[in-house]
Design an enzyme around this catalytic site. Structure first.
Site, PDB file in Angstrom:
ATOM      1  N   HIS A 111      -7.871  -3.781   9.882  1.00  0.00           N
ATOM      2  CA  HIS A 111      -7.526  -3.629   8.465  1.00  0.00           C
ATOM      3  C   HIS A 111      -6.270  -4.396   8.087  1.00  0.00           C
ATOM      4  O   HIS A 111      -5.405  -4.655   8.917  1.00  0.00           O
ATOM      5  CB  HIS A 111      -7.446  -2.149   8.051  1.00  0.00           C
ATOM      6  CG  HIS A 111      -6.253  -1.384   8.531  1.00  0.00           C
ATOM      7  ND1 HIS A 111      -6.347  -0.268   9.332  1.00  0.00           N
ATOM      8  CD2 HIS A 111      -4.922  -1.538   8.302  1.00  0.00           C
ATOM      9  CE1 HIS A 111      -5.135   0.209   9.564  1.00  0.00           C
ATOM     10  NE2 HIS A 111      -4.251  -0.540   8.945  1.00  0.00           N
ATOM     11  N   GLU A 171      -9.743  -0.585   4.913  1.00  0.00           N
ATOM     12  CA  GLU A 171     -10.431  -0.250   6.152  1.00  0.00           C
ATOM     13  C   GLU A 171     -11.733  -1.060   6.281  1.00  0.00           C
ATOM     14  O   GLU A 171     -12.173  -1.682   5.314  1.00  0.00           O
ATOM     15  CB  GLU A 171     -10.750   1.253   6.153  1.00  0.00           C
ATOM     16  CG  GLU A 171      -9.496   2.151   6.208  1.00  0.00           C
ATOM     17  CD  GLU A 171      -8.829   2.183   7.585  1.00  0.00           C
ATOM     18  OE1 GLU A 171      -8.865   1.185   8.301  1.00  0.00           O
ATOM     19  OE2 GLU A 171      -8.262   3.248   7.923  1.00  0.00           O
ATOM     20  N   ASP A 174       0.841  -1.195   0.000  1.00  0.00           N
ATOM     21  CA  ASP A 174       0.000   0.000   0.000  1.00  0.00           C
ATOM     22  C   ASP A 174       0.879   1.250   0.000  1.00  0.00           C
ATOM     23  O   ASP A 174       2.106   1.159   0.129  1.00  0.00           O
ATOM     24  CB  ASP A 174      -0.966  -0.006   1.193  1.00  0.00           C
ATOM     25  CG  ASP A 174      -0.280  -0.364   2.512  1.00  0.00           C
ATOM     26  OD1 ASP A 174       0.969  -0.427   2.562  1.00  0.00           O
ATOM     27  OD2 ASP A 174      -0.988  -0.564   3.510  1.00  0.00           O
ATOM     28  N   ASP A 191      -8.173  -1.625  13.932  1.00  0.00           N
ATOM     29  CA  ASP A 191      -9.568  -1.793  13.484  1.00  0.00           C
ATOM     30  C   ASP A 191      -9.745  -3.011  12.573  1.00  0.00           C
ATOM     31  O   ASP A 191     -10.766  -3.162  11.927  1.00  0.00           O
ATOM     32  CB  ASP A 191     -10.061  -0.510  12.781  1.00  0.00           C
ATOM     33  CG  ASP A 191      -9.257  -0.177  11.528  1.00  0.00           C
ATOM     34  OD1 ASP A 191      -8.344  -0.950  11.157  1.00  0.00           O
ATOM     35  OD2 ASP A 191      -9.551   0.864  10.907  1.00  0.00           O
TER      36      ASP A 191
HETATM   37  N1  LIG Z   1      -0.873   0.156   6.129  1.00  0.00           N
HETATM   38  C1  LIG Z   1      -0.248  -0.273   7.326  1.00  0.00           C
HETATM   39  C2  LIG Z   1      -0.608  -1.727   7.569  1.00  0.00           C
HETATM   40  O1  LIG Z   1      -0.073  -2.544   6.533  1.00  0.00           O
HETATM   41  C3  LIG Z   1      -0.099  -2.159   8.931  1.00  0.00           C
HETATM   42  O2  LIG Z   1      -0.399  -3.517   9.136  1.00  0.00           O
HETATM   43  C4  LIG Z   1      -0.740  -1.312   9.999  1.00  0.00           C
HETATM   44  C5  LIG Z   1      -0.339  -1.705  11.409  1.00  0.00           C
HETATM   45  O3  LIG Z   1       0.887  -1.113  11.733  1.00  0.00           O
HETATM   46  P1  LIG Z   1       1.735  -1.463  13.014  1.00  0.00           P
HETATM   47  O4  LIG Z   1       2.400  -2.754  12.680  1.00  0.00           O
HETATM   48  O5  LIG Z   1       2.714  -0.353  13.131  1.00  0.00           O
HETATM   49  O6  LIG Z   1       0.805  -1.576  14.141  1.00  0.00           O
HETATM   50  O7  LIG Z   1      -0.338   0.038   9.760  1.00  0.00           O
HETATM   51  C6  LIG Z   1      -0.621   0.601   8.509  1.00  0.00           C
HETATM   52  O8  LIG Z   1      -1.946   0.965   8.480  1.00  0.00           O
END
Ligand SMILES: N[C@@H]1[C@@H](O)[C@H](O)[C@@H](COP(=O)(O)O)O[C@@H]1O
Length: 260
Positions: free
Chosen positions: A138, A143, A67, A136
């Site tokens: 995702h 989302e 992404d 949440d």
């Molecule tokens: N787009 C990324 C996701 O791919 C990731 O899984 C999420 C959680 O991040 P973290 O691992 O820092 O909690 O963050 C972002 O939203």
């Protein structure tokens, strides 16, 4: 779906890095899908250590992005392109040619999304896709209420995700509202999905994704539809799983050669 409960984030990183190394020994030019955020960093560190130690040759590995933020200037240190180059591509000793991602600076975002989906297919598809999970539920930036059949496209972030990611920026205002993300349908085309979740803050999202119904409200629950999905969680992230003892016993009884 296989759920593996590990003692801590470092153990999760090591387990998944070994799975990636096993893939690369079998298929040196594998296409590895990478996620951003804090959670997967132990995977990248463990994999880079294996490469430095000569335990695996990653020189032909191809890396693709999950992404991207829309509208950050090219080269912004928090664009996911910059993050993946810094955390994955460079530590593995690869150069930019080994790397592909959606163009978050494109004027025609829709065309950039379609081009990326096409490029993934033309590259032969993703062999192993690493995933994190948002608080949440995702995956990527899909989302809640993203279509389970969605393709790479533009999405609007929830306030919660922008707040969660504000730690990477100087202020909440600087976190973009729009992103490009591989769709859930796109992600499900990867041959192996490996999601890592660590910390208590992910326990609810993990429980809903693993033990709840498949629902667009919890995008990570789409992993239940995949024939080879592995969810690796530390004790804290596993703390709300009703079937934790079963998952532990199943993994303990698994022969080593099977891997994850
Ligand atoms: N787009 C990324 C996701 O791919 C990731 O899984 C999420 C959680 O991040 P973290 O691992 O820092 O909690 O963050 C972002 O939203």
């Amino acid at each position: 779906m296989e759920v593996v409960i590990v003692p801590d984030a470092a153990a999760g990183g090591e387990l998944i890095a070994e799975a990636v190394a096993t893939l690369l020994r079998r298929r040196p030019d594998a296409l590895l899908g990478v996620a951003t955020g804090s959670t997967p960093l132990p995977i990248y560190q463990a994999l880079a250590a294996k490469v430095r130690a000569g335990a695996v040759d990653a020189s032909r590995t191809r890396i693709c992005q999950l992404d991207e933020y829309v509208g950050l200037p090219a080269g912004h240190p928090e664009s996911y392109r910059s993050v993946v180059l810094r955390e994955v591509v460079e530590p593995l000793g690869l150069d930019e040619h080994a790397f592909m991602g959606p163009d978050g600076t494109a004027e025609d975002v829709q065309a950039a999304c379609e081009a990326y989906d096409r490029a993934l297919r033309e590259a032969g598809g993703v062999d192993l896709q690493l995933l994190g999970i948002g608080t949440d539920g995702h995956i990527g930036f899909n989302e809640p209420c993203s279509s389970l059949a969605s393709r790479t496209r533009i999405k609007t972030l929830t306030r919660q995700t922008r707040e969660d990611n504000a730690r990477f920026f100087d202020s909440l205002d600087e976190v973009p509202h729009h992103v490009i993300t591989q769709g859930i349908g796109t992600i499900l085309e990867a041959r192996h999905l490996v999601l890592l979740a660590t910390g208590e803050g992910k326990a609810d999202a993990v429980a809903h994704a693993v033990e709840g119904p498949v629902a667009a409200l919890v995008p990570a629950s789409a992993l239940q539809l995949h024939p080879h999905a592995t969810v690796v969680v530390d004790e804290a992230a596993a703390s709300k799983l009703k079937l934790a003892e079963y998952f532990r016993a199943t993994y303990a009884a698994k022969p080593d050669w099977q891997g994850i």
